[in-house]
Design a protein around this motif. Structure first.
Motif, PDB file in Angstrom:
ATOM      1  N   GLU A 155       0.838  -1.204   0.000  1.00  0.00           N
ATOM      2  CA  GLU A 155       0.000   0.000   0.000  1.00  0.00           C
ATOM      3  C   GLU A 155       0.872   1.253   0.000  1.00  0.00           C
ATOM      4  O   GLU A 155       0.387   2.371   0.058  1.00  0.00           O
ATOM      5  CB  GLU A 155      -0.852  -0.021   1.240  1.00  0.00           C
ATOM      6  CG  GLU A 155      -2.368   0.020   1.155  1.00  0.00           C
ATOM      7  CD  GLU A 155      -3.065  -0.657   0.016  1.00  0.00           C
ATOM      8  OE1 GLU A 155      -3.301   0.003  -1.001  1.00  0.00           O
ATOM      9  OE2 GLU A 155      -3.418  -1.816   0.155  1.00  0.00           O
ATOM     10  N   SER A 177      -4.148  -2.519   4.511  1.00  0.00           N
ATOM     11  CA  SER A 177      -5.542  -2.561   4.068  1.00  0.00           C
ATOM     12  C   SER A 177      -5.822  -4.024   3.737  1.00  0.00           C
ATOM     13  O   SER A 177      -4.888  -4.794   3.545  1.00  0.00           O
ATOM     14  CB  SER A 177      -5.761  -1.689   2.835  1.00  0.00           C
ATOM     15  OG  SER A 177      -5.541  -2.431   1.653  1.00  0.00           O
ATOM     16  N   LYS A 182      -9.645  -8.894  -0.072  1.00  0.00           N
ATOM     17  CA  LYS A 182     -10.950  -8.592  -0.666  1.00  0.00           C
ATOM     18  C   LYS A 182     -10.981  -9.004  -2.132  1.00  0.00           C
ATOM     19  O   LYS A 182     -12.005  -9.443  -2.639  1.00  0.00           O
ATOM     20  CB  LYS A 182     -11.358  -7.134  -0.455  1.00  0.00           C
ATOM     21  CG  LYS A 182     -10.587  -6.061  -1.179  1.00  0.00           C
ATOM     22  CD  LYS A 182     -11.288  -4.706  -0.947  1.00  0.00           C
ATOM     23  CE  LYS A 182     -10.423  -3.546  -1.366  1.00  0.00           C
ATOM     24  NZ  LYS A 182     -11.110  -2.257  -1.219  1.00  0.00           N
ATOM     25  N   HIS A 446      -1.445   4.407  -7.234  1.00  0.00           N
ATOM     26  CA  HIS A 446      -2.463   3.895  -6.304  1.00  0.00           C
ATOM     27  C   HIS A 446      -1.877   2.656  -5.636  1.00  0.00           C
ATOM     28  O   HIS A 446      -1.224   2.761  -4.626  1.00  0.00           O
ATOM     29  CB  HIS A 446      -3.759   3.628  -7.064  1.00  0.00           C
ATOM     30  CG  HIS A 446      -4.890   3.238  -6.174  1.00  0.00           C
ATOM     31  ND1 HIS A 446      -5.088   3.799  -4.945  1.00  0.00           N
ATOM     32  CD2 HIS A 446      -5.893   2.342  -6.328  1.00  0.00           C
ATOM     33  CE1 HIS A 446      -6.157   3.255  -4.374  1.00  0.00           C
ATOM     34  NE2 HIS A 446      -6.661   2.359  -5.197  1.00  0.00           N
ATOM     35  N   HIS A 447      -2.088   1.499  -6.181  1.00  0.00           N
ATOM     36  CA  HIS A 447      -1.323   0.323  -5.754  1.00  0.00           C
ATOM     37  C   HIS A 447      -1.229  -0.618  -6.941  1.00  0.00           C
ATOM     38  O   HIS A 447      -1.903  -0.407  -7.955  1.00  0.00           O
ATOM     39  CB  HIS A 447      -1.912  -0.357  -4.519  1.00  0.00           C
ATOM     40  CG  HIS A 447      -3.363  -0.716  -4.639  1.00  0.00           C
ATOM     41  ND1 HIS A 447      -3.832  -1.597  -5.592  1.00  0.00           N
ATOM     42  CD2 HIS A 447      -4.447  -0.295  -3.943  1.00  0.00           C
ATOM     43  CE1 HIS A 447      -5.142  -1.704  -5.457  1.00  0.00           C
ATOM     44  NE2 HIS A 447      -5.543  -0.916  -4.479  1.00  0.00           N
ATOM     45  N   SER A 483      -9.735   6.027  -1.625  1.00  0.00           N
ATOM     46  CA  SER A 483      -9.280   5.647  -2.961  1.00  0.00           C
ATOM     47  C   SER A 483      -9.836   4.288  -3.320  1.00  0.00           C
ATOM     48  O   SER A 483     -10.113   3.469  -2.454  1.00  0.00           O
ATOM     49  CB  SER A 483      -7.766   5.499  -3.007  1.00  0.00           C
ATOM     50  OG  SER A 483      -7.142   6.640  -2.558  1.00  0.00           O
ATOM     51  N   GLY A 484      -9.898   4.065  -4.605  1.00  0.00           N
ATOM     52  CA  GLY A 484     -10.298   2.745  -5.077  1.00  0.00           C
ATOM     53  C   GLY A 484      -9.943   2.606  -6.530  1.00  0.00           C
ATOM     54  O   GLY A 484      -9.371   3.523  -7.133  1.00  0.00           O
ATOM     55  N   SER A 485     -10.277   1.465  -7.103  1.00  0.00           N
ATOM     56  CA  SER A 485      -9.969   1.260  -8.514  1.00  0.00           C
ATOM     57  C   SER A 485     -10.661   0.028  -9.048  1.00  0.00           C
ATOM     58  O   SER A 485     -11.136  -0.824  -8.294  1.00  0.00           O
ATOM     59  CB  SER A 485      -8.457   1.107  -8.708  1.00  0.00           C
ATOM     60  OG  SER A 485      -7.950   0.017  -7.955  1.00  0.00           O
ATOM     61  N   GLY A 528     -13.316  -1.862  -6.491  1.00  0.00           N
ATOM     62  CA  GLY A 528     -13.661  -1.574  -5.099  1.00  0.00           C
ATOM     63  C   GLY A 528     -13.213  -0.203  -4.667  1.00  0.00           C
ATOM     64  O   GLY A 528     -12.722   0.612  -5.467  1.00  0.00           O
ATOM     65  N   PHE A 529     -13.380   0.026  -3.391  1.00  0.00           N
ATOM     66  CA  PHE A 529     -13.149   1.361  -2.848  1.00  0.00           C
ATOM     67  C   PHE A 529     -12.826   1.216  -1.362  1.00  0.00           C
ATOM     68  O   PHE A 529     -13.161   0.181  -0.766  1.00  0.00           O
ATOM     69  CB  PHE A 529     -14.436   2.175  -2.972  1.00  0.00           C
ATOM     70  CG  PHE A 529     -14.225   3.630  -3.332  1.00  0.00           C
ATOM     71  CD1 PHE A 529     -12.968   4.178  -3.434  1.00  0.00           C
ATOM     72  CD2 PHE A 529     -15.324   4.442  -3.582  1.00  0.00           C
ATOM     73  CE1 PHE A 529     -12.803   5.515  -3.780  1.00  0.00           C
ATOM     74  CE2 PHE A 529     -15.177   5.774  -3.925  1.00  0.00           C
ATOM     75  CZ  PHE A 529     -13.916   6.307  -4.028  1.00  0.00           C
TER      76      PHE A 529
HETATM   77  N1  ASP Z   1      -6.741  -0.729  -0.521  1.00  0.00           N
HETATM   78  C1  ASP Z   1      -6.758   0.599  -1.039  1.00  0.00           C
HETATM   79  C2  ASP Z   1      -6.230   1.572  -0.005  1.00  0.00           C
HETATM   80  O1  ASP Z   1      -6.282   1.297   1.170  1.00  0.00           O
HETATM   81  C3  ASP Z   1      -8.115   1.062  -1.441  1.00  0.00           C
HETATM   82  C4  ASP Z   1      -8.666   0.276  -2.561  1.00  0.00           C
HETATM   83  O2  ASP Z   1      -8.054   0.257  -3.638  1.00  0.00           O
HETATM   84  O3  ASP Z   1      -9.759  -0.281  -2.388  1.00  0.00           O
HETATM   85  O4  ASP Z   1      -5.769   2.637  -0.352  1.00  0.00           O
END
Ligand code: ASP
Length: 587
Positions: A155, A177, A182, A446-447, A483-485, A528-529
């Motif tokens: 992350e 996270s 998930k 983001h990741h 954040s999400g993607s 997701g988000f």
């Molecule tokens: N896991 C991501 C974060 O904590 C959020 C996501 O992409 O759902 O930033």
């Protein structure tokens, strides 16, 4: 009724106690004649004593009602009172909203939480999480818990590590996270998952950061960015209307691309409650007689500005303080241009600027036009290194962060940031990667599980900076809430991204082999988000600092003053874990 003595007043024989419990206050009256024994006991109680009162509810006498109190029309005529426990004088008043030093508040948090502001905030938080759970359950989401002892997740922050006694020399990590879990739940066919998830990241602390914090983590199979954003918009709107019907929510939530957000506001978390938008002067600044502007452009930099309505009213001193302010944000300086006349027909005396003699009418007119300026407005310009980089420290662009900060500062000074408004927005189309100077490789913005935009794949190898991702943020009033993607769900694509990030096949297999393999067993497309609950609730509670909505927060240096965590442990505990300290900490 049982509760705490909030306040005591002695009035010519009568004694009044304000009795407080978790729901609020009620007035109790002790008469010396009708209840002499109770009256005697009441005479000896002090603030924060715990008492149980027996008596009769009765309407207050005409003219003594208190319209500010929900129970203000009644009082309890006490016949009996029992002291259940005494209390020392608290280190700060519980019955007044006075400023108390943070360390003292946190050290006695159980007393601080008795105060009305904190009780209100904890209730708002509870209402919010209950509402969220309900809302998602009604839409077929199921709540699944994921491990708190897990493996390091990418992350982008440092992990909190936990030594694994049974496997000497190895460590769990606390989850930054539940990202991987998930996604694996999507592969598992759950389709709609959520969790009010505790996460931990070892980062420098700020007003909107805590070492451990809470996210509303959710994920949906067969979904794209539109599904996630519209669900989030519906949830946030309904949530705010439920918890804070008095606040105004701007809807629909605007969707702004990263590029547009940076261009118009200099930030990927713009405060949209006011204008003060940025404008660019690169084209006219290059030929300016003003050396600072010309050399900025000649060296590949940029000149941009904002316009302060009515800003010619600012004194010299105020402008000087704004200059130091932007210098604090890394800008070299600030050029101010006061428009004393109508921008369309500026005479020589209509331009007030310390560098007026170097500014061509063309430059001033162009700036005024782009800013939409009127007579009496003040143009504030910053010149410096350019680049489309993020606003984070370390980015080479010092102009945009300076102007972003200046926008916010001026909004505060002019009272433009209306705290009766929640102005949510989605920021989309972030770059997939950014160049990390220090380690000389591409980093995921983001990741690394974020899907690239298909139409940009043509630049994937030749010019990775051009590739946009399918990531989105939600912001509110200038703060990032989450954040999400859309995720990668195919092994080949995931491997390509890992390679771009400089992760060798070996390391990829070792660290992410489980994800790569899972993607080979019928992984559905998913997205997701993860909005931050602390930040979301802080805004709903009209608090600036997330500590105000966390029951037991940590200080800015990551300490928990109540229990004293983190603390020195016994040598025996270290021995069992096979850990030797290089340096002995101070006890
Ligand atoms: N896991 C991501 C974060 O904590 C959020 C996501 O992409 O759902 O930033």
């Amino acid at each position: 009724m049982a509760g705490w003595v909030h306040r005591r007043r002695d009035h010519g024989g009568l004694i009044f106690l304000d009795l407080r419990d978790s729901r609020g206050l009620v007035q109790v009256v002790f008469h010396p004649e009708s209840a002499p024994e109770a009256h005697g006991v009441a005479g000896g109680v002090r603030h924060e004593f715990v008492v149980a009162v027996t008596g009769e509810v009765s309407p207050r006498k005409d003219g003594t009602e208190n319209p500010d109190l929900p129970t203000g029309e009644i009082e309890i005529i006490a016949s009996k009172v029992e002291v259940l426990n005494e209390a020392k004088t608290p280190p700060f008043p519980i019955n007044e909203e006075t400023e108390v030093e943070e360390l003292l508040r946190l050290k006695h948090r159980y007393l601080d939480l008795r105060r009305e502001r904190m009780r209100k905030n904890l209730r708002i938080r509870d209402q919010a999480t209950a509402f969220i759970r309900n809302f998602l359950h009604e839409r077929d989401f199921i709540e699944v818990e994921t491990p708190i002892l897990t493996n390091s997740t990418p992350e982008g922050a440092r992990d909190y590590l936990v030594p694994a006694r049974q496997h000497p020399g190895t460590f769990y990590a606390l989850p930054q996270s539940p990202q991987q879990y998930k996604q694996l739940l999507m592969v598992a066919g759950i389709e709609r998952y959520f969790q009010i998830a505790r996460c931990a990241r070892d980062e420098d602390q700020r007003a909107d950061r805590q070492p451990d914090f809470t996210q509303l983590d959710f994920e949906m199979a067969f979904a794209d960015e539109e599904d996630v954003m519209s669900l989030t918009e519906e949830l946030f709107s309904a949530l705010a209307a439920h918890v804070r019907p008095d606040l105004k929510i701007i809807s629909p939530f605007p969707r702004i691309t990263f590029e547009e957000a940076m261009r118009r506001f200099g930030s990927d978390k713009p405060d949209l409650r006011y204008g003060l938008e940025l404008y660019n002067l690169d084209d006219v600044a290059g030929s300016s007689e003003f050396g600072v502007f010309r050399s900025a452009i000649e060296t590949g930099g940029t000149v941009e500005g904002i316009c302060v309505p009515g800003g010619t009213e600012f004194s010299r001193k105020e402008i000087d303080s704004l200059t130091s302010f932007v210098q604090g944000l890394g800008a070299k300086g600030l050029v101010s241009i006061g428009l004393l006349g109508t921008p369309a027909a500026l005479g020589e005396d209509d331009v007030r600027s310390p560098v007026a003699k170097y500014l061509s009418p063309e430059l001033v007119e162009t700036a005024a036009k782009r800013a939409g300026a009127k007579q009496g407005d003040l143009l504030l310009l910053v010149a410096g290194e350019g680049g489309k980089g993020k606003t984070e420290p370390g980015s080479s662009n010092r102009v945009k962060p300076a102007l972003d900060g200046l926008r916010r500062e001026i909004a505060v000074r002019l009272g433009l940031a209306d705290d009766g408004i929640l102005h949510y927005a989605f920021i989309t189309e972030f770059p997939l990667v950014e160049w990390d100077e220090d380690v000389e490789r591409w980093d995921a913005l983001h990741h690394l599980f974020t899907a690239p935009m298909v139409e940009d794949m043509k630049y994937f190898e030749s010019d990775p900076a051009m590739v946009r991702s399918r990531a989105y943020d939600v912001t509110c009033n200038g703060t990032e809430i989450g954040s999400g993607s859309v995720r990668i769900h195919e092994r080949v694509v995931q491997e390509r991204v890992l390679r771009l990030l400089g992760v060798s096949d070996d390391v990829a297999q070792r660290r992410f082999g489980h994800m790569l393999e899972a993607f080979e067993y019928g992984a559905p497309p998913h997205a997701g988000f993860a909005p931050g609950i602390d930040r979301l609730v802080a805004q709903l509670a009209s608090e600036d600092d997330i500590r105000e909505v966390i029951a037991f927060p940590k200080t800015k240096s990551g300490m928990e003053p109540l229990t004293g965590a983190p603390s020195v442990v016994e040598q025996e505990q270290l021995d069992v874990l096979g850990i030797k300290l290089v340096e002995q900490p101070e006890a």
